[in-house]
Design a protein around this motif. Structure first.
Motif, PDB file in Angstrom:
ATOM      1  N   ALA A  31       0.824  -1.200   0.000  1.00 13.41           N
ATOM      2  CA  ALA A  31       0.000   0.000   0.000  1.00 13.41           C
ATOM      3  C   ALA A  31       0.863   1.257   0.000  1.00 13.41           C
ATOM      4  CB  ALA A  31      -0.940  -0.005   1.211  1.00 13.41           C
ATOM      5  N   GLY A  32       1.955   1.225   0.771  1.00 14.05           N
ATOM      6  CA  GLY A  32       2.849   2.377   0.799  1.00 14.05           C
ATOM      7  C   GLY A  32       3.488   2.642  -0.546  1.00 14.05           C
ATOM      8  N   TYR A  56       0.908   4.267  -2.886  1.00 12.75           N
ATOM      9  CA  TYR A  56       0.647   5.675  -2.605  1.00 12.75           C
ATOM     10  C   TYR A  56       1.851   6.559  -2.910  1.00 12.75           C
ATOM     11  CZ  TYR A  56      -4.112   5.723  -0.915  1.00 12.75           C
ATOM     12  OH  TYR A  56      -5.476   5.676  -0.865  1.00 12.75           O
ATOM     13  N   LEU A 105       1.523   7.001  -6.634  1.00  9.80           N
ATOM     14  CA  LEU A 105       0.420   7.911  -6.953  1.00  9.80           C
ATOM     15  C   LEU A 105       0.803   9.359  -6.655  1.00  9.80           C
ATOM     16  CD1 LEU A 105      -2.552   5.815  -5.471  1.00  9.80           C
ATOM     17  CD2 LEU A 105      -1.956   6.084  -7.883  1.00  9.80           C
ATOM     18  N   ALA A 106       1.474   9.571  -5.532  1.00  9.40           N
ATOM     19  CA  ALA A 106       1.895  10.919  -5.160  1.00  9.40           C
ATOM     20  C   ALA A 106       2.916  11.470  -6.152  1.00  9.40           C
ATOM     21  CB  ALA A 106       2.467  10.923  -3.741  1.00  9.40           C
ATOM     22  N   PHE A 156     -11.608  10.573  -4.890  1.00  7.68           N
ATOM     23  CA  PHE A 156     -10.931   9.927  -3.769  1.00  7.68           C
ATOM     24  C   PHE A 156     -11.932   9.253  -2.839  1.00  7.68           C
ATOM     25  CE2 PHE A 156      -9.050   9.886   0.476  1.00  7.68           C
ATOM     26  CZ  PHE A 156      -7.823   9.285   0.240  1.00  7.68           C
ATOM     27  N   ARG A 181     -14.423   6.540  -5.082  1.00  5.48           N
ATOM     28  CA  ARG A 181     -13.743   5.412  -5.713  1.00  5.48           C
ATOM     29  C   ARG A 181     -14.390   5.036  -7.036  1.00  5.48           C
ATOM     30  NH1 ARG A 181     -14.620   0.844  -2.148  1.00  5.48           N
ATOM     31  NH2 ARG A 181     -13.355  -0.258  -3.677  1.00  5.48           N
ATOM     32  N   GLY A 213      -3.792   5.541 -12.423  1.00  7.02           N
ATOM     33  CA  GLY A 213      -3.762   4.864 -11.138  1.00  7.02           C
ATOM     34  C   GLY A 213      -4.116   3.397 -11.256  1.00  7.02           C
ATOM     35  N   TYR A 230      -0.844   0.756 -10.388  1.00  6.49           N
ATOM     36  CA  TYR A 230      -1.321  -0.373  -9.574  1.00  6.49           C
ATOM     37  C   TYR A 230      -1.025  -1.732 -10.200  1.00  6.49           C
ATOM     38  CZ  TYR A 230      -4.445  -3.510  -7.092  1.00  6.49           C
ATOM     39  OH  TYR A 230      -4.961  -4.568  -6.387  1.00  6.49           O
ATOM     40  N   VAL A 282      -6.306   1.460  -1.201  1.00  9.88           N
ATOM     41  CA  VAL A 282      -5.486   1.938  -2.305  1.00  9.88           C
ATOM     42  C   VAL A 282      -6.348   2.433  -3.461  1.00  9.88           C
ATOM     43  CG1 VAL A 282      -3.563   0.432  -1.693  1.00  9.88           C
ATOM     44  CG2 VAL A 282      -5.271  -0.373  -3.319  1.00  9.88           C
ATOM     45  N   GLY A 312      -6.885   6.354  -3.610  1.00  9.09           N
ATOM     46  CA  GLY A 312      -5.827   7.117  -4.262  1.00  9.09           C
ATOM     47  C   GLY A 312      -5.747   6.848  -5.752  1.00  9.09           C
ATOM     48  N   ARG A 313      -5.938   5.575  -6.147  1.00  7.06           N
ATOM     49  CA  ARG A 313      -5.916   5.233  -7.566  1.00  7.06           C
ATOM     50  C   ARG A 313      -6.937   6.046  -8.348  1.00  7.06           C
ATOM     51  NH1 ARG A 313      -6.337  -0.996  -6.582  1.00  7.06           N
ATOM     52  NH2 ARG A 313      -8.504  -0.486  -6.953  1.00  7.06           N
TER      53      ARG A 313
END
Length: 447
Positions: A225-226, A229, A232-233, A266, A269, A307, A312, A381, A384-385
């Motif tokens: 997950a980290g 993200y 994504l960031a 966000f 979804r 995303g 992903y 996740v 964010g995607r």
């Protein structure tokens, strides 16, 4: 957030059911997204037909469409490259604490043939129906549940065919185009009423997210997950601003104008549920001509998924390979890039990215059971995607419009979220000049 935290503290009822506050938040948020989705089919059809009527020249339409698809591919290529790099850096499969017992193949999978078949409209409205049966312990039929959905990609194909046919028909099609423009105005008015409910709907969606999502599952899949993200960031706050700066646009103005759509994506979804808001911020806040935005944004909602279809699946494929101890060759990484750049339309704007993930895994020959390993953190996740998906769907039309000199730069520089909620008026699609008159001519000169 406070309401969601209270609902989380209350917990489930004695029967194991969600408490009343959680149900209320879910109902409010879900109803708002359902209202937005209900407006999608008529909005996409009428807006695309009207935009083609305004384009007037098929050559200009083809050039804009080509530029749009090209930049979809360029940004997807950058995003999937970041995903592969982070997968090799974080090694999420080697650092996962999940058990192999959690592996389970998904109920549905994506395929290239299925995607190609999905382009062919089953009916003129692009409506799809599916039925599921429920049986009792003795095998007897208890009931049948029927669900109705729509395929936006098919609606786009039908709308493009109707729009081009109307142009070819000439004067005989003028009553049809006039009716379509009138219907579009009515739909936009209804949509404006729905969007005015955004603060209430967002409250329900955020509250539901806090009360319902399994944040505890991050302990076992925290590295994965980290990594997602972080990727994504990087795309949202580094790559996109660089692309905007390269085209002489202020990234702050972009985020200020596109933020309502990014925020809704966000918490909801759903790229498809956010589509009406995405389209509105693109032409109203970012200065993209509506005749072009009404074509590019719906197309992006099915084919522009940085995303779900780039970062992903790249990370997930590397996770599955590492978890099962399978080595990926250079050709496998190239296949990941190819699938991400060419196959993102298979996600079709729906909530989740299972279709795209299974398409990637099957292309690489990796076990589909690996999908079950990632389901625990998928809602987390996916938030964010989807936000990055929608951000890209507003970004590409803005860049293309700037390159084609049809972007209203003054409107872009003055973008703010409040513009989304102002009354309809001068920006009616029927009153916009044809894009063929705009291409190559700066906005200032036209003014």
């Amino acid at each position: 957030m406070i309401l969601g935290w209270i609902a989380l503290e209350i917990g489930e009822t004695a029967d194991g059911e969600p408490n009343g506050l959680t149900v209320a938040l879910s109902t409010i948020g879900g109803s708002f997204v359902s209202l937005l989705k209900a407006a999608v089919p008529p909005l996409v059809f009428t807006a695309i037909v009207a935009s083609i009527a305004n384009l007037r020249g098929v050559s200009n339409a083809a050039r804009l469409a080509g530029q749009t698809l090209l930049w979809f591919a360029i940004t997807a290529l950058i995003a999937v490259s970041i995903g592969i790099g982070l997968g090799l850096l974080f090694e999420p499969g080697a650092n996962a604490a999940v058990s192999a017992d959690d592996a389970a193949a998904p109920s549905g999978t994506g395929s290239w043939l299925g995607f190609l078949e999905g382009l062919i409209p089953a009916n003129v409205l692009g409506i799809e129906a599916s039925a599921s049966t429920e049986t009792g312990d003795n095998g007897a039929l208890v009931g049948v549940e029927t669900s109705i959905g729509f395929n936006v990609l098919q609606i786009i194909v039908v709308a493009l065919a109707f729009g081009v046919a109307a142009l070819k028909a000439g004067k005989k099609a003028e009553p049809f185009l006039a009716f379509n423009a009138s219907l579009l105005s009515v739909i936009q008015t209804v949509l404006w009423w729905i969007i005015r409910l955004a603060p209430i709907g967002t409250m329900g969606l955020i509250g539901r997210a806090i009360a319902s999502y399994g944040w505890d599952s991050l302990t076992s899949l925290g590295w994965f997950a980290g990594a997602v993200y972080v990727g994504l960031a990087l795309v949202l706050f580094v790559v996109y601003p660089i692309l905007l700066r390269a085209h002489g646009l202020n990234p702050i103005s972009y985020f200020r104008g596109a933020w309502p759509a990014i925020q809704l994506a966000f918490v909801s979804r759903s790229s498809m549920g956010t589509l009406p808001v995405t389209e509105r911020v693109t032409y109203r806040n970012l200065g993209v001509p509506r005749s072009y935005a009404s074509f590019a944004v719906p197309l992006g909602s099915t084919t522009k998924m940085d995303g779900c279809a780039a970062i992903y699946p790249a990370l997930a494929a590397i996770f599955v390979a590492q978890f099962f101890g399978l080595d990926l060759a250079v050709t496998d990484y190239l296949l990941i890039v190819l699938v991400s750049v060419l196959g993102s339309a298979a996600t079709a704007g729906t909530t989740g990215a299972t279709v795209m993930l299974t398409l990637t895994l099957s292309t690489l020959g990796l076990p589909l059971e690996g999908v079950g390993l990632l389901l625990a953190v998928d809602p987390i996740v996916d938030m964010g995607r989807t936000a990055v998906n929608v951000a890209g769907q507003a970004l590409v039309p803005t860049i293309v419009a700037k390159r084609e000199k049809i972007l209203d730069v003054e409107q872009y520089d003055s973008a703010n979220a409040e513009n989304l909620f102002t009354e309809e008026g001068h920006d009616d699609a029927a009153s916009a000049p044809p894009v063929e008159e705009q291409v190559g001519e700066p906005v200032a000169a036209r003014t």
